[in-house]
Motif scaffolding. Structure first.
Motif, PDB file in Angstrom:
ATOM      1  N   ALA A   7       2.609   1.651  -7.010  1.00 31.71           N
ATOM      2  CA  ALA A   7       1.518   1.933  -7.952  1.00 31.71           C
ATOM      3  C   ALA A   7       1.518   0.915  -9.092  1.00 31.71           C
ATOM      4  O   ALA A   7       0.460   0.425  -9.511  1.00 31.71           O
ATOM      5  CB  ALA A   7       1.646   3.351  -8.495  1.00 31.71           C
ATOM      6  N   PHE A   8       2.709   0.580  -9.580  1.00 32.05           N
ATOM      7  CA  PHE A   8       2.831  -0.418 -10.645  1.00 32.05           C
ATOM      8  C   PHE A   8       2.307  -1.776 -10.177  1.00 32.05           C
ATOM      9  O   PHE A   8       1.589  -2.458 -10.910  1.00 32.05           O
ATOM     10  CB  PHE A   8       4.293  -0.513 -11.092  1.00 32.05           C
ATOM     11  N   THR A   9       2.640  -2.168  -8.946  1.00 35.36           N
ATOM     12  CA  THR A   9       2.171  -3.468  -8.452  1.00 35.36           C
ATOM     13  C   THR A   9       0.651  -3.492  -8.336  1.00 35.36           C
ATOM     14  O   THR A   9       0.023  -4.519  -8.592  1.00 35.36           O
ATOM     15  CB  THR A   9       2.798  -3.841  -7.085  1.00 35.36           C
ATOM     16  N   THR A  36       0.865  -1.183   0.000  1.00 37.39           N
ATOM     17  CA  THR A  36       0.000   0.000   0.000  1.00 37.39           C
ATOM     18  C   THR A  36       0.899   1.230   0.000  1.00 37.39           C
ATOM     19  O   THR A  36       2.099   1.138   0.288  1.00 37.39           O
ATOM     20  CB  THR A  36      -0.916   0.043   1.240  1.00 37.39           C
ATOM     21  N   LEU A  37       0.317   2.374  -0.271  1.00 35.46           N
ATOM     22  CA  LEU A  37       1.091   3.613  -0.264  1.00 35.46           C
ATOM     23  C   LEU A  37       1.680   3.899   1.119  1.00 35.46           C
ATOM     24  O   LEU A  37       2.704   4.566   1.233  1.00 35.46           O
ATOM     25  CB  LEU A  37       0.240   4.777  -0.763  1.00 35.46           C
ATOM     26  N   GLY A  60      -4.484  -8.518 -13.453  1.00 34.53           N
ATOM     27  CA  GLY A  60      -4.322  -9.958 -13.314  1.00 34.53           C
ATOM     28  C   GLY A  60      -3.003 -10.466 -13.861  1.00 34.53           C
ATOM     29  O   GLY A  60      -2.854 -11.661 -14.125  1.00 34.53           O
ATOM     30  N   GLU A  61      -2.008  -9.586 -14.010  1.00 31.99           N
ATOM     31  CA  GLU A  61      -0.713  -9.974 -14.565  1.00 31.99           C
ATOM     32  C   GLU A  61       0.247 -10.515 -13.506  1.00 31.99           C
ATOM     33  O   GLU A  61       1.103 -11.342 -13.805  1.00 31.99           O
ATOM     34  CB  GLU A  61      -0.056  -8.778 -15.264  1.00 31.99           C
ATOM     35  N   ALA A  62       0.117  -9.996 -12.281  1.00 33.40           N
ATOM     36  CA  ALA A  62       1.050 -10.380 -11.215  1.00 33.40           C
ATOM     37  C   ALA A  62       0.449  -9.999  -9.873  1.00 33.40           C
ATOM     38  O   ALA A  62      -0.472  -9.188  -9.796  1.00 33.40           O
ATOM     39  CB  ALA A  62       2.397  -9.684 -11.404  1.00 33.40           C
ATOM     40  N   GLU A  63       1.012 -10.598  -8.844  1.00 24.04           N
ATOM     41  CA  GLU A  63       0.662 -10.222  -7.477  1.00 24.04           C
ATOM     42  C   GLU A  63       1.969 -10.035  -6.720  1.00 24.04           C
ATOM     43  O   GLU A  63       2.739 -10.975  -6.563  1.00 24.04           O
ATOM     44  CB  GLU A  63      -0.196 -11.298  -6.808  1.00 24.04           C
ATOM     45  N   GLU A  64       2.214  -8.813  -6.301  1.00 24.70           N
ATOM     46  CA  GLU A  64       3.411  -8.473  -5.524  1.00 24.70           C
ATOM     47  C   GLU A  64       2.983  -8.234  -4.084  1.00 24.70           C
ATOM     48  O   GLU A  64       1.946  -7.619  -3.840  1.00 24.70           O
ATOM     49  CB  GLU A  64       4.086  -7.222  -6.085  1.00 24.70           C
ATOM     50  N   PHE A  65       3.801  -8.696  -3.173  1.00 20.88           N
ATOM     51  CA  PHE A  65       3.447  -8.614  -1.759  1.00 20.88           C
ATOM     52  C   PHE A  65       4.584  -8.056  -0.923  1.00 20.88           C
ATOM     53  O   PHE A  65       5.758  -8.316  -1.193  1.00 20.88           O
ATOM     54  CB  PHE A  65       3.131 -10.017  -1.213  1.00 20.88           C
ATOM     55  N   ALA A  66       4.184  -7.345   0.123  1.00 18.31           N
ATOM     56  CA  ALA A  66       5.119  -6.999   1.184  1.00 18.31           C
ATOM     57  C   ALA A  66       5.244  -8.236   2.057  1.00 18.31           C
ATOM     58  O   ALA A  66       4.241  -8.879   2.387  1.00 18.31           O
ATOM     59  CB  ALA A  66       4.577  -5.828   2.003  1.00 18.31           C
TER      60      ALA A  66
END
Length: 176
Positions: free
Chosen positions: A50-52, A11-12, A59-65
């Protein structure tokens, strides 16, 4: 006992922690991550986050902290989905320097693999690591990835293209 971890979307609000984690981890990130550079700025973290979010929407990718039980940012991990038939889903990960060698990356990868294989269309997930990135390669191996091949140029570092170790993890039901 190793710290408990969770994966959650960026998140921001993560901008300051992400920026600080990158700047505090340059010694271990710079050799392998071309985006990691001295004086990494909050604007760069904001752009990445923002890109993530756009990748998730598309639905191209899932990025996580990767966070601990106090929501402290330990790194990042993500899975990119195949765009065309015949392509594989692929995952990547990084852990801040002061949280390395505690099993954080291995646990994050295990969580990502479970998320990936929850999608019925995914039968195999690829992990790529620079040949000399022994820590990343060890994580892949600890998580059950099988080394397939070494190929030149799949990863391009600041110094140029390098040999890339290719690992695959098969959907658990289909493993021989």
């Amino acid at each position: 006992m190793p710290p408990a971890i969770q994966l959650r979307p960026f998140t921001l609000a993560d901008i300051p922690a992400f920026t600080a984690a990158v700047n505090a981890s340059l010694d271990t990130l710079r050799p392998w991550m071309v985006w990691a550079h001295p004086d990494y700025q909050p604007e760069e973290a904001a752009s990445w986050i923002a890109f993530t979010q756009q990748q998730r929407i598309k639905g191209e990718a899932e990025e996580f902290a990767i966070v601990d039980d106090r929501d402290r940012l330990l790194g990042g991990a993500g899975i990119r989905f195949a765009r065309e038939p015949g392509q594989l889903a692929a995952l990547g990960y990084w852990v801040r320097s002061d949280s390395q060698r505690q099993g954080v990356a291995s646990r994050a990868v295990a969580l990502l693999l479970a998320r990936g294989f929850a999608r019925p269309e995914i039968n195999a997930i690829e992990i790529l690591a620079a040949e000399e990135n022994h820590a990343s390669r060890a994580v892949a191996e600890r998580c059950g990835a099988r080394f397939l091949d070494m190929r030149y140029g799949l990863i391009v570092l600041e110094s140029g293209p390098v040999n890339t170790a290719i690992y695959h993890v098969q959907r658990p039901e289909t493993q021989a």
